[in-house]
Design a protein around this motif. Structure first.
Motif, mmCIF file in Angstrom:
data_model
loop_
_atom_site.group_PDB
_atom_site.id
_atom_site.type_symbol
_atom_site.label_atom_id
_atom_site.label_comp_id
_atom_site.label_asym_id
_atom_site.label_seq_id
_atom_site.Cartn_x
_atom_site.Cartn_y
_atom_site.Cartn_z
ATOM 1 N N HIS A 194 0.840 -1.227 -0.209
ATOM 2 C CA HIS A 194 0.061 0.076 -0.174
ATOM 3 C C HIS A 194 0.608 1.321 0.070
ATOM 4 O O HIS A 194 0.474 2.396 -0.389
ATOM 5 N N GLU A 220 1.013 -7.998 -0.177
ATOM 6 C CA GLU A 220 -0.214 -8.441 -1.100
ATOM 7 C C GLU A 220 0.256 -9.289 -2.229
ATOM 8 O O GLU A 220 1.240 -8.938 -2.960
ATOM 9 N N ASP A 231 -6.570 -3.518 -6.100
ATOM 10 C CA ASP A 231 -5.066 -3.192 -6.229
ATOM 11 C C ASP A 231 -4.252 -4.026 -7.090
ATOM 12 O O ASP A 231 -3.373 -4.454 -6.580
HETATM 13 MN MN MN Z 1 -5.244 -3.576 -1.028
#
Ligand code: MN
Ligand code: PEP
Length: 358
Positions: A194, A220, A231
């Motif tokens: 992020h 992630e 994302d």
């Molecule tokens: Mn995310």
């Protein structure tokens, strides 16, 4: 020892931004099994605009429960409502995390903390979207106040309106460092996904977090990142994650080599005495400011003199560059010193004005 401080640093959390299908969850968990400490997946997603994919919801809890049982991986989800907590605990989620958009709201954080009264589950709190260390620390403390024993902070960067920044969320490192100073025992985990918003920069920020002594990483991971429902640009494949972990240089917080620790101690003593000199010099500079405050009062001048400040910025900036120091760094230091100096002079002008009046 905290739940998050495994015998071997770093504590690794990985998994997709969002749980999408049962197959995607199980495939990702199968690839990460035995290599990470905690599996993450968002099932209620806070999205910027309505109409985006907002998470699969409760149904995904079954898939996570299955991944946990089949691959012996503890699992974590983001919770933003007391009802999320109730469902997550019912399905045996091992860890809960609070998202950046929730941490900003003390009313909501308190509602979540109240829902955890009498429950023992580790809670990770992401930094709020705005760079406010007290809001972040306060949210963590709301959970500790209701009795949660294992808390951790996640640094996921801060929102800025800066179109030229290479980051999705600015990594304002002094904030997590200050949090660590205030709460040395609190594990701090870095979320390079992020922070960067860009899969090509994830490894670099993960390494930086290790160099700065963070306890863990949340990254992630998706079997087909480009096709991710949320994302997509920042997710990496499980293969890329394992490669990243293999390349990661994990530095120790303490020195085990006796000779090196003597060297370090010597350098620290030199630094301590230099810092003492810097503070003595600043104190002398402030005394000069005070005397200048008196002169300005006598000649009926303003405390702030824009031309003089411009000259200070110019000369100190050039001097810094001669020593290969960054001009921006020295100017920002002088902004602080100058602010304090002006504050002191205003105090003097105002004190003298009161005397004149009385
Ligand atoms: Mn995310
Ligand atoms: C996430 O972890 O997927 C997430 C929504 O993160 P943040 O709260 O940091 O934006």
């Amino acid at each position: 020892m905290s739940f998050f401080q495994s015998a071997e640093r770093p504590y690794i959390i990985a998994g997709p931004c969002s749980a999408e299908t049962r197959e995607q969850v199980l495939e990702t968990a199968a690839a990460l099994k035995g290599r990470v400490h905690l599996f993450r997946a968002g099932i209620w997603k806070p999205r910027t605009k309505p109409g985006s994919f907002e998470g699969v919801g409760i149904e995904a809890l079954q898939w996570l429960q299955e991944a946990k049982q089949v691959y012996e991986l503890p699992v974590a989800v983001e919770v933003a409502e007391p009802a999320h907590i109730e469902a997550a605990l019912q399905y045996g989620m091992d860890v809960l995390w609070i998202g950046a958009r929730t941490t900003v709201n003390p009313f909501q954080v308190q509602r979540l903390a109240d829902a955890l009264k009498g429950v023992q589950v580790p809670v990770m709190v992401k930094n709020p979207v705005n760079p406010d260390i007290d809001l972040w620390q306060g949210a963590i403390e709301r959970f500790e106040t209701v009795g949660i024993k294992n808390t951790a902070a996640i640094h996921r960067g801060f929102s800025t309106y800066n179109a030229s920044s290479p980051y999705r969320n600015q990594p304002n490192w002094p904030i997590p460092i200050e949090l660590k100073r205030r709460r040395p025992e609190l594990p701090i985990i870095c979320d390079p996904s992020h922070i960067t918003g860009n899969r090509n920069m994830v490894a670099e920020i993960a390494q930086k977090a290790m160099d700065m002594g963070f306890e863990g990483l949340m990254i992630e991971t998706h079997p087909d990142p480009d096709a991710a429902w949320s994302d997509a640009a920042q997710q990496i494949t499980p293969g890329a994650l394992l490669d990243l972990l293999d390349r990661l240089v994990v530095r120790k917080q303490h020195c085990s080599d006796g000779d090196k620790s003597v060297d370090l101690e010597y350098l620290r003593q030199l630094m301590d005495s230099l810092d003492a000199e810097i503070i003595d010099l600043i104190a002398r500079r402030m005394e000069l400011s005070a005397r200048m405050g008196g002169v300005k009062k006598d000649s009926n001048m303003t405390a702030y003199q824009p031309d003089r400040w411009r000259e200070i910025v110019e000369t100190r900036g050039s001097h810094a560059e001669k020593h290969h120091l960054s001009r921006e760094f020295i100017i920002s230091l002088y902004e602080k010193i100058h602010d304090e100096s002006i504050r002191k002079q205003l105090e003097i002008l105002q004190a003298l004005q009161k005397q004149v009046k009385s």
